[in-house]
Design an enzyme around this catalytic site. Structure first.
Site, PDB file in Angstrom:
ATOM      1  N   LYS A 170       4.660  70.244  91.189  1.00  0.00           N
ATOM      2  CA  LYS A 170       4.358  71.608  91.017  1.00  0.00           C
ATOM      3  C   LYS A 170       4.292  71.935  92.584  1.00  0.00           C
ATOM      4  CE  LYS A 170       2.667  71.814  87.124  1.00  0.00           C
ATOM      5  NZ  LYS A 170       2.858  73.649  86.127  1.00  0.00           N
TER       6      LYS A 170
ATOM      7  N   TYR B 210       2.855  64.412  89.348  1.00  0.00           N
ATOM      8  CA  TYR B 210       2.502  66.039  88.961  1.00  0.00           C
ATOM      9  C   TYR B 210       2.590  67.230  90.461  1.00  0.00           C
ATOM     10  CZ  TYR B 210      -0.421  69.703  86.961  1.00  0.00           C
ATOM     11  OH  TYR B 210      -0.375  70.808  86.314  1.00  0.00           O
TER      12      TYR B 210
END
Ligand code: NDP
Length: 246
Positions: A156, A152
């Site tokens: 991101k 993640y």
């Protein structure tokens, strides 16, 4: 005619608030949902009862061909997309030791490839028309990293690299590209965290001592989409209650 906004993942906690805010600002709003989402019709009905006539399109944002098809249908139904909010995202948290290729790929494809997939079919039109806003919803954990989130955090952080590079390319064409990095916001992605973890591990990291509200992030999206934000591009705006100050 109203400008058209496309919010990916608009039926989620943050996405819904963004759809509502953009509609209240006078934009025509389209959203995407996962093809398997059985609650889409009910959500549209609920929104209609509240006075919002959103259009919703099934689209796996991780799938390039599906994204092209979806954007083409939206343009046919509503006209060119003026504001794109790349908001759809997932987490599959596990330590790197346990991280398998499947959960790496799933998070990269849904959170980062999706930004390419959705931006590709809308960007040229924005440039040709001389006006556009691309707003990528990243995360504080893409800025600072987080335990159990190599997938993640990488996806991101990658979103902001994309925003900066594309911002250069379209800066003279009236198109801005920005990233918003929210901290912990009170949506189901966060309220699904065990209450004791929330109380003892997460809230103490936030100087304001509370979760953010989806409406607070939506307000920032609306600002970035506005005429007043025309000089703001390539930025990564943190909205995190002071959790990570830069
Ligand atoms: P939700 O889980 O409530 O919403 C996520 C949305 O993404 C859902 O609408 C979901 O649609 C959609 N989605 C997921 N996978 C796909 C896919 N393959 N194709 C199409 N749509 C998909 O999360 P939030 O509203 O909390 O998060 C929204 C964004 O904000 C995410 O990118 C998240 O990473 C980011 N964020 C959230 C924070 C928070 O504290 N909540 C903090 C920082 C960033 P469906 O339900 O139809 O599957």
């Amino acid at each position: 005619m109203s400008r058209v906004t496309l919010v990916t993942g608009g039926m989620g906690g943050l996405g819904e608030a963004i759809c509502i805010k953009m509609a209240n600002m006078g934009y025509a709003v389209a959203t995407t949902y996962s093809p398997g989402n059985t609650k889409a019709e009910a959500w549209l009905t609920e929104m209609k009862e509240k006075g919002y006539n959103f259009r919703a399109y099934p689209c796996d944002v991780a799938d390039y061909d599906a994204a092209l098809e979806c954007v083409s249908q939206i343009v046919k139904d509503m006209g060119p997309i003026d504001v794109l909010v790349n908001n759809a995202g997932i987490t599959r948290d596990m330590t790197f030791k346990k991280m398998d290729k499947l959960n790496w790929d799933l998070v990269m494809q849904t959170n980062l490839d999706s930004v390419f997939n959705m931006t590709k079919p809308v960007c040229d039109g924005m440039v040709e028309r001389g006006w556009g806003r691309i707003i990528n919803i990243s995360s504080v954990n893409g800025q600072k990293g987080a335990f159990g989130q190599t997938n993640y955090s990488a996806a991101k952080a990658g979103m902001h690299g994309f925003s900066k590079a594309l911002a250069y390319e379209v800066a003279r064409k009236g198109v801005t590209v920005n990233t918003i990095s929210p901290g912990y916001i009170g949506t189901k992605m966060v309220t699904a965290i065990a209450p004791e973890v929330l109380e003892t591990k997460i809230l103490p990291q936030i100087p304001m001592g509370r979760l953010g509200k989806p409406e607070e992030v939506a307000g920032l999206v609306a600002y970035l989409a506005s005429e007043e934000a025309a000089f703001l591009t390539g930025a990564n705006i943190a909205i995190n209650g002071g959790q990570h100050m830069q």
